[in-house]
Design an enzyme around this catalytic site. Structure first.
Site, mmCIF file in Angstrom:
data_model
loop_
_atom_site.group_PDB
_atom_site.id
_atom_site.type_symbol
_atom_site.label_atom_id
_atom_site.label_comp_id
_atom_site.label_asym_id
_atom_site.label_seq_id
_atom_site.Cartn_x
_atom_site.Cartn_y
_atom_site.Cartn_z
ATOM 1 N N ARG A 129 4.768 -59.321 -11.134
ATOM 2 C CA ARG A 129 5.610 -58.959 -10.000
ATOM 3 C C ARG A 129 5.477 -60.011 -8.909
ATOM 4 O O ARG A 129 4.377 -60.370 -8.517
ATOM 5 C CB ARG A 129 5.204 -57.588 -9.459
ATOM 6 N N HIS A 185 10.252 -58.699 0.789
ATOM 7 C CA HIS A 185 8.894 -58.244 1.104
ATOM 8 C C HIS A 185 8.522 -58.770 2.494
ATOM 9 O O HIS A 185 7.877 -59.805 2.631
ATOM 10 C CB HIS A 185 7.914 -58.739 0.037
ATOM 11 N N GLU A 210 8.040 -51.500 0.636
ATOM 12 C CA GLU A 210 7.366 -50.702 1.662
ATOM 13 C C GLU A 210 8.099 -50.582 2.993
ATOM 14 O O GLU A 210 7.594 -50.975 4.046
ATOM 15 C CB GLU A 210 5.967 -51.276 1.917
ATOM 16 N N ASN A 250 3.122 -47.951 -4.057
ATOM 17 C CA ASN A 250 1.959 -48.797 -3.809
ATOM 18 C C ASN A 250 0.855 -47.899 -3.270
ATOM 19 O O ASN A 250 0.989 -47.330 -2.180
ATOM 20 C CB ASN A 250 2.285 -49.887 -2.787
ATOM 21 N N TYR A 293 -3.258 -47.301 -2.325
ATOM 22 C CA TYR A 293 -4.540 -47.937 -2.031
ATOM 23 C C TYR A 293 -5.621 -46.972 -1.571
ATOM 24 O O TYR A 293 -6.804 -47.252 -1.743
ATOM 25 C CB TYR A 293 -4.369 -49.002 -0.939
ATOM 26 N N GLU A 300 1.570 -51.420 -6.883
ATOM 27 C CA GLU A 300 0.384 -52.055 -6.303
ATOM 28 C C GLU A 300 -0.780 -51.083 -6.335
ATOM 29 O O GLU A 300 -0.637 -49.901 -6.006
ATOM 30 C CB GLU A 300 0.618 -52.493 -4.844
#
Length: 432
Positions: free
Chosen positions: A10, A55, A101, A241, A243, A315
């Site tokens: 990606r 992005h 995002e 994504n 985290y 992600e």
């Protein structure tokens, strides 16, 4: 990548590398050649390009002319940019993400004001311009419509001929109540709605969550009948994504600081600590904690709120706390990163066994890279990069991941796919 048996990579297209002045200037052919080389060489190694069109970075010209995402004109500029990408790369790129995002952009650029264009207002920050309570709503609205119009263009003129798929990706933190009180439990639902569903409810169902409409009223922009028709269903997969997991504290019935008592934050505050004990091991990023169960929970939430949609984890990654990476040997021997991915992949598998249609998983990131406002100080890579010489060295995690995928870092092998019984493909990695 090939020696590690990766079957997908990606990366993003830099808007200014293709259109330095947006639609107000010429296409930079050198930028087109640059990305053609990346795409062609990936395919030569059997690695599928998974391309993000936008992005964060954008031509300064668009901000100077009309305020970039604060203006509906930005929708036209984004569609123009996307069209060029489809025309130039779509014959070989079969996996597209329109915008990375949008919920992080609203938070960092228009609520906290730490990303360009640095808009904010008290109590969130002290910027020279901005309104943290209102501007994020406008920005998100324009980003969602830009996404929808780009998808409409792709489906109308390119998808049938090129045979690709398209979606958008959002940050998907998971949340747990700070206490067992019903107000904090309810705050978990609001946190997910005011952060994740803010992006995906319009794209899946055609409008913002009713809870947000009730809170914001007329301040929350509305979609016209035509806009609803193009935004509803404007995705082929849901990308997330992930985290961290954070605690939520209700701010409707108790006082909060840091703006948690404001509508734009959903009347809640989030923290990584309960009674001075962290929710999981700290990492190199403030408010990112190692909580593997959070990935299973956010995937289950997506599956239940948006059923019958394929899911891609675009992600997921780990950065070492500064205290753990004082020497090169410490950085290379990244056992915590290995354990991070082992545990998060196990969590993902549990969600899949529970019925989630997960098609891919991307590690952030292949190499240590430029981490926005953190610069080169935060390292997420499986490969260590010496930023003075640009030499690259595989960390322990690179060897582990290669072994997991069936590769061999010491021997070049043709990359292969790992496909489960449901044809769910584990893709890797994400971009730098």
């Amino acid at each position: 990548m090939s020696s590690m048996a990766m079957n997908a990579y990606r990366f993003s297209i830099s808007w200014t590398r293709i259109l330095p002045k947006g639609r107000f200037g010429d296409v930079n052919r050198r930028g087109i050649i640059f990305y053609n080389k990346i795409i062609d060489n990936l395919l030569l190694k059997g690695i599928e390009p998974f391309v993000t069109i936008h992005h964060h970075d954008l031509p300064d010209e668009l901000d100077k002319r009309y305020g970039s995402w604060m203006s509906s004109q930005m929708q036209e500029d984004f569609v123009y940019f996307a069209k060029i990408c489809f025309e130039e790369f779509g014959d070989r790129v079969k996996h597209w993400i329109t915008i990375n995002e949008p919920n992080l952009v609203t938070l960092m650029a228009y609520i906290r004001g730490v990303y360009p264009p640095a808009h904010c207002s008290p109590p969130f920050g002290n910027c020279s311009a901005g309104n943290s309570d209102i501007e994020p709503l406008i920005v998100m609205h324009n980003m969602l419509l830009a996404h929808a119009k780009a998808v409409f263009l792709y489906r109308t003129h390119f998808q049938k001929k090129q045979g690709g798929s398209i979606g958008i990706t959002a940050v998907g933190h998971m949340y747990e109540p700070l206490t067992n009180h019903e107000f904090d439990i309810e705050a978990v639902d609001r946190a997910l709605i005011f952060n994740f569903a803010w992006v995906y409810d319009p794209i899946v169902y055609g409008d913002y969550p009713k809870e947000m409409r009730e809170v914001f009223g007329s301040q929350l922009p509305s979609f016209s009948k035509t806009e609803k028709s193009i935004i509803k269903g404007s995705l082929d997969y849901i990308c997330v994504n992930h985290y961290t997991t954070l605690y939520t504290k209700d701010c409707l019935h108790s006082p909060c600081s840091n703006g948690g008592d404001r509508p734009i934050k959903g009347f809640l505050d989030t923290t990584g600590y309960r009674d001075s004990v962290s929710i999981g091991d700290p990492t190199g990023v403030d408010r990112f904690f190692v909580v593997p169960r959070g990935l299973e929970k956010i995937i289950n939430y997506i599956r239940q709120r948006y059923p019958n949609n394929p899911i891609v984890v675009t992600e997921n990654g780990y950065s070492m706390p500064p205290s753990d990476g004082k020497t090169l040997e410490d950085i290379i021997n990244d056992t915590k990163r290995v354990n991070f991915h082992k545990n998060y992949l196990a969590s993902l598998v549990r969600a899949m066994r529970n019925g989630a249609d997960v098609r891919g998983y991307f590690v952030w990131s292949l190499m240590d890279n430029f981490e926005w406002i953190d610069g080169f100080t935060t390292r997420f890579g499986l490969w260590y990069v010496d930023f003075q010489t640009l030499e690259r060295h595989p960390k322990l995690s690179a060897h582990w991941f290669a072994s997991f995928l069936g590769g061999n870092l010491h021997q070049l092998t043709k990359s292969s796919s790992i496909i489960d019984k449901k044809k769910n493909t584990f893709h890797s990695l994400t971009y730098d």
